[in-house]
Each structure stands twice: as C-alpha cells, then as structure tokens.
Motif scaffolding. Structure first.
Motif, PDB file in Angstrom:
ATOM      1  N   GLU A  40       0.832  -1.210   0.000  1.00 57.32           N
ATOM      2  CA  GLU A  40       0.000   0.000   0.000  1.00 57.32           C
ATOM      3  C   GLU A  40       0.871   1.268   0.000  1.00 57.32           C
ATOM      4  OE1 GLU A  40      -3.216   0.060  -0.260  1.00 57.32           O
ATOM      5  OE2 GLU A  40      -3.774   2.061   0.398  1.00 57.32           O
ATOM      6  N   GLY A 221      -6.283   1.509  -0.585  1.00 51.71           N
ATOM      7  CA  GLY A 221      -6.507   0.120  -0.170  1.00 51.71           C
ATOM      8  C   GLY A 221      -6.154  -0.903  -1.231  1.00 51.71           C
ATOM      9  N   TRP A 224      -3.473  -3.450  -0.230  1.00 53.93           N
ATOM     10  CA  TRP A 224      -3.909  -4.539   0.655  1.00 53.93           C
ATOM     11  C   TRP A 224      -4.680  -5.572  -0.130  1.00 53.93           C
ATOM     12  CZ3 TRP A 224      -1.170  -4.710   4.646  1.00 53.93           C
ATOM     13  CH2 TRP A 224      -0.710  -3.537   5.257  1.00 53.93           C
ATOM     14  N   ILE A 225      -5.483  -5.101  -1.082  1.00 55.31           N
ATOM     15  CA  ILE A 225      -6.225  -6.042  -1.921  1.00 55.31           C
ATOM     16  C   ILE A 225      -5.241  -6.947  -2.658  1.00 55.31           C
ATOM     17  CG2 ILE A 225      -7.665  -6.171  -3.994  1.00 55.31           C
ATOM     18  CD1 ILE A 225      -9.099  -3.617  -2.885  1.00 55.31           C
ATOM     19  N   VAL A 227      -2.294  -7.894  -1.666  1.00 53.91           N
ATOM     20  CA  VAL A 227      -1.753  -8.898  -0.743  1.00 53.91           C
ATOM     21  C   VAL A 227      -2.752 -10.044  -0.582  1.00 53.91           C
ATOM     22  CG1 VAL A 227      -0.972  -9.326   1.608  1.00 53.91           C
ATOM     23  CG2 VAL A 227      -0.386  -7.175   0.485  1.00 53.91           C
TER      24      VAL A 227
ATOM     25  N   MET B 151      -9.092  -4.837   6.548  1.00 59.11           N
ATOM     26  CA  MET B 151     -10.271  -4.540   5.739  1.00 59.11           C
ATOM     27  C   MET B 151     -11.408  -4.056   6.633  1.00 59.11           C
ATOM     28  SD  MET B 151      -9.588  -4.946   2.646  1.00 59.11           S
ATOM     29  CE  MET B 151      -7.865  -4.583   2.713  1.00 59.11           C
ATOM     30  N   TYR B 154     -11.273  -0.298   7.205  1.00 56.39           N
ATOM     31  CA  TYR B 154     -11.899   0.511   6.159  1.00 56.39           C
ATOM     32  C   TYR B 154     -13.418   0.488   6.317  1.00 56.39           C
ATOM     33  CZ  TYR B 154      -7.497   0.825   3.533  1.00 56.39           C
ATOM     34  OH  TYR B 154      -6.203   1.097   3.138  1.00 56.39           O
TER      35      TYR B 154
END
Lengths: 305, 353
Positions: A40, A221, A224-225, A227, B151, B154
């Motif tokens: 990120e 984000g 992170w997605i 990963v 997650m 968020y």
C-alpha cells in the motif's frame, strides 16, 4: 443491456490493471519467501514518483519507469531490514506502509491538483475491431496492453528459467537451496526488489493512467487487496489476472452505481471492495489450498555461527 | 573479513541503545527532509521539542493524546503477545466510538454514574465484537487475520461516515457530518479544571489491571504460555481457540475504550475527524515498547509528543503534518533493523567455508 455491460467490462479491465501489477509484484516477493505488507505504501510512493517525473520531464514513459524504480527503492529497505537484519517481516511491511503514506502526504503537497502528461487510451490496431472483446480489452492505454504480457513473462520466468527455479527454491527451503550451492540471501534480495519494481509499476499506473492528476490517498486500499489476492491466486499468475479483474469489476460497478445515483448511501457502496476482499479470503481458505504457499514464507534465514 | 556471531548472553542495555540510536537516526533523516524543503533543521527540531515539552499547554496536550494511544497499544500488544496480528485497532476504535455515541444519544438524561458505565460497556462490546470477527474467521476458516482486520478498519470508518452523514446527523449542524453534542452527563470531566481529563486515571487502572491479570491469574499465565504459538498451547492442554477469541475480544475492547474516551472527553460528539490514525500508531508504540505495559506507557507519551510537536511545526514552519508519520515509520524500521544486534554481533573472523 450491452450498452451498460460493455463499458462496465472495459472499465473493469482498466481498474483491475494497477491491482494486477501490484499482485504480481507481491507474488514475486513471496515466491522468494518474503512477505511484504508494504505494498500500500509502496504504491503510494511510486505513484508520486511517477507523477513527479512525468510532470517535470514531460515523458510519461520516464514517469512509468520512475514509479518502478521508487518501488525498488522501498523494497530494498524492506529487504535490508528483513533479509540482512532479520527484522520481523510483518512489522517491517507495516512500517513501510506507514512511511510511504507519510512520504506521499509530505512530498506531494506542491503537486496536489496539478496534472501531468500520462497515458491516453487508443484503439489497438486490428484487435480493437474484434466484436465485444475488442471493445473490452483493446481500447485502453499502453500500460494496460503491457499488463497483458506480464503474467506470461511471470509464468515463463518461474517455470522455464533457472533463476526462477532458484528463487522458488529459496522460498521453499532456503537451507536446502544453500546446501545445493545457491545464494539464498542474494536470491531473496532479487525477489523482493524485482517484486518491488512491479508493485511500483502498479502505483505508477494510478497517477499516470487512472488519473492524470495528483491527489492524496491514490492507492486507496489497492495494495492490501493485492496482498489478499496473492493468497486467493494460490501464487499463480493466471489466477492473479482473474482476481485483479474481479476487483476491478467491483470498483467499476460501484462507481457506476454512484454515478447513476441510487438510493444507497455512497459510504455503503464504498465498502464493497473491502467486503469482497474478506469474502475472497474466505473462499480461498475454504478451498483449503494454503499448501500452495511457499513453505518458508515469512521466516527469515538465520545466519550460521 | 567481518563475521556474524551469535551473542553468548543477551546484551544488557541493548534494547535501550538500539531505541536511542533509532531515534537519533530518524531525527537526522528528518532534519535532512526539512533542509530539503528549505527549512532550518535545527530550528525545526527546537520547535518540535518546545511544542510538546516546552509549555504546560503542550505537556497537557501530550498527555491527552497519549491516552488513546496507550489504550489501543495495550490491546494490540496483548494480541501480538499471542502471535495474533491484530492490525485492526483503528476500526475497533471507531466501533468503540460508535458504541459510546449510541448510548450517549439514546439516554442523554441518565445520571452520569449510570450513563458512563453504559457508554464504556457498549464501546468495549462493539470494539470486542469487531475484533472477534477476524478471530472467528481465523479459527474456523484459517483466514489471514492481518488482512481481515485491516479490511474491517476501512469498513468501520465507512460505517462511521454512514452514521454521521445519515441517521445520526445533527439537524442543526448546517450540513456538517456530525452528531449533536453530548449531554453533560455523557462527557468525561477534566481533572481540576485543567486540560487532562479523568480518562488518564482510567488508563492507569486498566494498565495495572492487565499487568496483574497476566501476572497472577491462571488465564493470564496460559496467555503468556501460548505466546509461543498454537502448538505449545496444545501441549499445555490449553483450549487455543477460546484463548484466541478471548484475547481478540480484549484487544478490541481496549481499542473500543480508546474510542469511547476520545468521543466523550475530547470531541463531545461523533464526527469523522475522530479518526486520526491512533490505531496505526498504536502498532508502532506496541512494537517499540517490546509489548511490555510499562514501556507502552512511555512509548505512548513519546509518540503523542511527536504528534503534538509536529502540530506546532505545522503552524510555525508550515511543515505538513505527515512529517510525524514519516518519523514514526522510520523509527520503527530502524528499531527493527537494529534489533539484529541484540542477538548477533559483528566480529573479526577468519573467512568461512
């Protein structure tokens, strides 16, 4: 129906592209046995570097390379901390994300709202005339076309070259690799830094093609997605493509719903990609294929003596 | 030829030396960053110091900001001790704030002695539940908790947005996303009319409570034993799954309390500006403190001081607030790299092989 779906699918490919670059980059890193949670922050920094170079030289290609280079620099820090100093891989990656977020907000201030030359969509000769598929895949910018080739190169590298096999060996059993005369430390550096280059290209896509503007929080984000997608993809490039376009689809769909002006509040729509990430992890865990992970992922190589 | 050798005995003052070295290195690089922006680094460092420790006002602000950091970090550290990577303090903090607000808006007329426990209780429950979701996913489906907790951060922040832009929005706020101000009964009072509120006493109680719990109870002992991971826990006949749930609930509950304290004592209402990244800084704090409660208290004050100092840097020298975040990341990276020297040393050696 098609008037709605074809633009949606085309937008899917576009918003999936930065995720695809980043996912393959993280996959490369993890193949060597190193977990990098800094994606990120690395994407953010390379988006800024790409923007800055493109803005000051006027050449988007130089900007693209600068993004990759920025990713490599950040990755080298991670490699130094984890591979040479045996620092905790999870914490080092988190620190890299914190650092990257700070650096972009600090150094990006003078550029907020400015535009830089970037990559514009064009119709790919011949291929864009294929019905449906041409509309969806071949009316994009150059970086999307480059991203079509990379999964094949990735596959070829790991399956057909000795360097690829050596990297895989260090990710699986560094001790055995060392016993066989390989240099696991060097190979890990290579995997982390090469992966960093790809992650950087993903970041560069955000500022050069996705928007041509500089705004804070461009990565939003996606790192992170990426990963999560490596786990979903079982460390295979083909499935990374599927995963990246899945997320691209949700992002594009969510934007379109907002544009149409549904009654759903936008904050609930914005949750979709994050909810999907958790769902994707559940799905991949449910299939029980975690055995595909590189066996030495996350563990450092202890020096002898 | 330099050779890496394992130390025969741990380096006694090593942790402190590494920490100070990291601090010094980060200050040096930060100074270079300032110089790169055409600012005088020495003046910058002076402003940084004066802003946080140079005045009573600044000191009060440091203590104020260290409260949420301490609570979040305590929670994060409890999980890290068991090798569970709870990166979700930020979201658990948001849920705690939502829980406290829910109670404060629902029962504004209850006497403080009833309303406060309700707010703290709901903050703990919602924060705890938010942390137990990834714990359950990890236990039942082996879902990676690093990503699921992230997650959920968020999602929690977007949920908070949804509430303050929608159902909880103050009709009299001229369109600003915020809830109505809390009634006086829902506000944690300041100590002796100063800036620092009673939340700091609450922190001390929680800190001592956790320390005593780890030290003197069976469950606390089991917790520490499981620090080595699931396999050891299984040998010791500990129900690992229950322990993970318990620890994550506790971890999220602490972060929830931090959210409750911030909304009640500092903002007196729920609004998006509540989310300033305490949950992420808490990870830095926990790691710098090597997961020890007393060290966490010191590290929270140090990083709170950095935040306060950077605010005056922002005002006096127009340095972006992100300067503090850069320093946080850099300190953490250098400490990680420096910890190498706690177990190994470089010595002259004959060439290997």
């Amino acid at each position: 129906m098609w008037e709605f779906l074809i633009p949606l699918f085309a937008a899917t490919v576009q918003s999936g592209t930065p995720i695809l670059y980043a996912t393959l980059g993280e996959m490369m890193t993890e193949k060597g046995g190193v977990l990098n949670l800094g994606v990120e922050g690395m994407m953010a920094v390379s988006a800024l570097a790409a923007f800055w170079v493109s803005y000051s030289t006027g050449s988007p290609w130089l900007g693209f390379l600068a993004g990759g280079f920025a990713g490599m620099v950040m990755a080298s820090v991670h490699a130094f901390v984890c591979v040479s100093c045996l620092g905790n891989q999870v914490v080092s990656g988190l620190a890299l994300t914190i650092l990257g977020g700070g650096l972009t907000h600090f150094l990006g201030v003078p550029y907020v709202g400015l535009a830089a030359p970037g990559f514009d969509p064009f119709d790919f000769p011949l291929l864009s005339r294929i019905p449906f598929l041409g509309e969806i895949f071949f009316k994009h910018d150059m970086l999307v076309y480059v991203s079509f080739i990379i999964p094949f190169l990735f596959w070829f590298f790991f399956r057909r070259t000795s360097l690829g096999l050596h990297v895989t060996a260090t990710g699986e059993m560094p001790a055995a690799a060392a016993a066989a005369g390989l240099k696991p430390i060097r190979l890990r550096y290579f995997a982390v830094i090469a992966g960093g280059f790809l992650i950087g290209l993903g970041g560069a896509y955000l500022s050069l093609a996705y928007t041509h503007l500089w705004t804070n929080g461009l990565s939003g984000g996606r790192g992170w997605i990426a990963v999560a997608l490596v786990i979903f993809a079982f460390w295979r490039p083909g499935r990374a493509v599927v995963g990246a376009y899945l997320f691209g689809g949700v992002m594009a769909f969510q934007l379109r719903l907002q544009a149409v002006g549904t009654h759903l509040p936008s904050s609930l729509l914005l949750m979709l990609p994050y909810l999907l990430t958790i769902l994707v992890l559940i799905l991949s865990a449910w299939r029980g294929r975690r055995i595909d992970a590189p066996a030495a992922l996350g563990t450092n190589i202890e020096p002898e003596g | 030829m330099l050779k890496i050798k394992k130390r025969d005995e741990p380096w006694k003052w090593g942790a402190l030396v590494v920490f100070l070295g990291a601090l010094l290195f980060s200050l040096l690089v930060s100074g270079l960053l300032l110089a790169g922006q055409g600012k005088d680094p020495m003046q910058g460092l002076a402003v940084l110091w004066q802003g946080s420790f140079g005045s009573v006002w600044g000191l009060g602000d440091v203590l104020l900001k260290s409260i949420p950091l301490f609570l979040c970090s305590l929670g994060v550290a409890v999980a890290f001790r068991m090798q569970i990577w709870n990166i979700g303090a930020e979201g658990q903090f948001a849920l705690g704030a939502i829980g406290a607000t829910w109670m404060a808006l629902s029962f504004p007329d209850l006497p403080r002695i009833v309303l406060m426990p309700l707010m703290f209780g709901m903050a703990f429950i919602l924060g705890g539940i938010w942390a137990m979701i990834p714990a359950l996913l990890k236990l039942k489906l082996r879902v990676n908790e690093i990503i699921s907790t992230l997650m959920l951060n968020y999602i929690a922040i977007l949920f908070l947005d949804y509430l303050v832009f929608g159902v909880w929005k103050d009709p009299a706020s001229f369109g600003f996303p915020m809830t109505p101000e809390f009634s006086a009964n829902a506000v944690i009072p300041a100590i002796a009319g100063g800036r620092v509120h009673w939340g700091i006493v609450f922190c001390a109680v929680v800190g001592v409570g956790l320390w005593a719990f780890m030290r003197f109870t069976r469950l606390g002992f089991e917790l520490q034993a499981s620090g080595e991971g699931a396999r050891v826990a299984k040998y010791a006949k500990i129900r690992y799954g229950m322990l993970v749930l318990f620890v994550m609930g506790l971890s999220g509950g602490f972060a929830g309390w931090a959210g409750c304290v911030e909304t009640s004592a500092v903002l007196n209402r729920l609004q998006p500006s509540l989310m300033v990244g305490y949950g992420y800084t808490a990870i830095v704090v926990a790691w710098l403190a090597r997961l020890e409660p007393l060290n966490i208290a010191f590290a929270s004050i140090l990083l709170a001081a950095l935040r306060v100092g950077v605010e005056s840097l922002q005002i006096r020298l127009q340095v972006p607030a992100a300067f503090g975040v850069i320093m946080e990341g850099m300190i953490l990276l250098t400490v990680l790299a420096g910890q190498f020297f706690l177990t190994y040393k470089l010595g002259r050696g004959t060439k290997q092989e």
